[in-house]
Design a protein around this motif. Sequence first.
Motif, PDB file in Angstrom:
ATOM      1  N   ALA A   1       0.814  -1.214   0.000  1.00 36.14           N
ATOM      2  CA  ALA A   1       0.000   0.000   0.000  1.00 36.14           C
ATOM      3  C   ALA A   1       0.847   1.264   0.000  1.00 36.14           C
ATOM      4  CB  ALA A   1      -0.930  -0.004   1.209  1.00 36.14           C
ATOM      5  N   LEU A   2       1.987   1.229   0.704  1.00 36.12           N
ATOM      6  CA  LEU A   2       2.811   2.431   0.873  1.00 36.12           C
ATOM      7  C   LEU A   2       4.045   2.424  -0.024  1.00 36.12           C
ATOM      8  CD1 LEU A   2       2.544   2.684   4.761  1.00 36.12           C
ATOM      9  CD2 LEU A   2       1.423   4.150   3.077  1.00 36.12           C
ATOM     10  N   ASP A   3       4.150   1.414  -0.877  1.00 38.60           N
ATOM     11  CA  ASP A   3       5.218   1.336  -1.879  1.00 38.60           C
ATOM     12  C   ASP A   3       6.605   1.234  -1.242  1.00 38.60           C
ATOM     13  OD1 ASP A   3       6.068   1.118  -4.503  1.00 38.60           O
ATOM     14  OD2 ASP A   3       6.360   3.278  -4.748  1.00 38.60           O
ATOM     15  N   PHE A   4       6.731   0.364  -0.231  1.00 38.66           N
ATOM     16  CA  PHE A   4       8.033   0.034   0.336  1.00 38.66           C
ATOM     17  C   PHE A   4       8.435  -1.366  -0.124  1.00 38.66           C
ATOM     18  CE2 PHE A   4       6.877   3.370   3.362  1.00 38.66           C
ATOM     19  CZ  PHE A   4       8.081   4.044   3.496  1.00 38.66           C
ATOM     20  N   PRO A   5       9.723  -1.616  -0.303  1.00 35.63           N
ATOM     21  CA  PRO A   5      10.155  -2.938  -0.760  1.00 35.63           C
ATOM     22  C   PRO A   5       9.865  -4.014   0.275  1.00 35.63           C
ATOM     23  CG  PRO A   5      12.043  -1.594  -0.137  1.00 35.63           C
ATOM     24  CD  PRO A   5      10.861  -0.690  -0.117  1.00 35.63           C
TER      25      PRO A   5
END
Length: 283
Positions: free
Chosen positions: A220-224
């Motif tokens: 959802a937050l675009d972290f790896p």
Amino acid sequence: MDGQAAAPAAGTVLNALANGRGSAFAIDEYTTATVELAAGADVEGTVAGEPDADTELVETCLARVTGRFGDGQGGTVRTESDVPMASGLKSSSAAANATVLATLDALDATDEVTREEAARVGVEAARDAGVTVTGAFDDASASMLGGVTVTDNTTDELLAREEREWDVLVYTPPERAYSSDADVTRCRQVTPVADLVAELALDGRFGTAMTVNGLAFCAALDFPANPMVDAMDRATGVSLSGTGPSYTAVGTREALETLAGQWAEYDGTTWLTTTQTEGARVL
């Protein structure tokens, strides 16, 4: 009229941005607040090592406490911390809790409020200061009470609290991420998963809850998700902490020491600590 208190940082089991329910656990790293009160003085805050830091939260905490339990005194609050700011490790909740307790200490009023209510004072201040979307009662309660807490942040209700004796591995990338900047719409799209995580947490299955939460909120937050995948065959649970950028893994020391070598290959800092079960304290 002086007071001092310390409050621990925390890691995430369930991010409350999706469905209003959250869960967090205290870790053995601290923010300390020192308060000096004086009648008629302005309220002024400083953060050690961060001359440009926004101090509205701790100033609001001091003013709320003196307005409710004192005579509206002003004064100064200085915080210093082992917890990096805007890292997802609940530095704001720790600073608020430490300031509230230190101000109560300066007023000789620590017996006039329960620790749970003291955490709510900090949450109200955080909402006033605009540093939180949810109110962060999950983070505040874990930091104030210690252990693992599950909360309804829409009503500031403590749903459960348990103690877990885990070792904790933390990986913090060099960038910062402010929870107030998080994409709330994207987070709410993972509500069905967050509902499952809440059920797992209320059932005491915190490790599994963490991991499911972490996968959902990395997306959802675009972290790896790579740091999470690294940990899945070794840790009891692993998650993106808060709205990032830190990741926390819990489990045995031996397993986490092995994982630490792998996480150390990423840019940033990796460090081992433990859970904390006593919560915030007056010094």
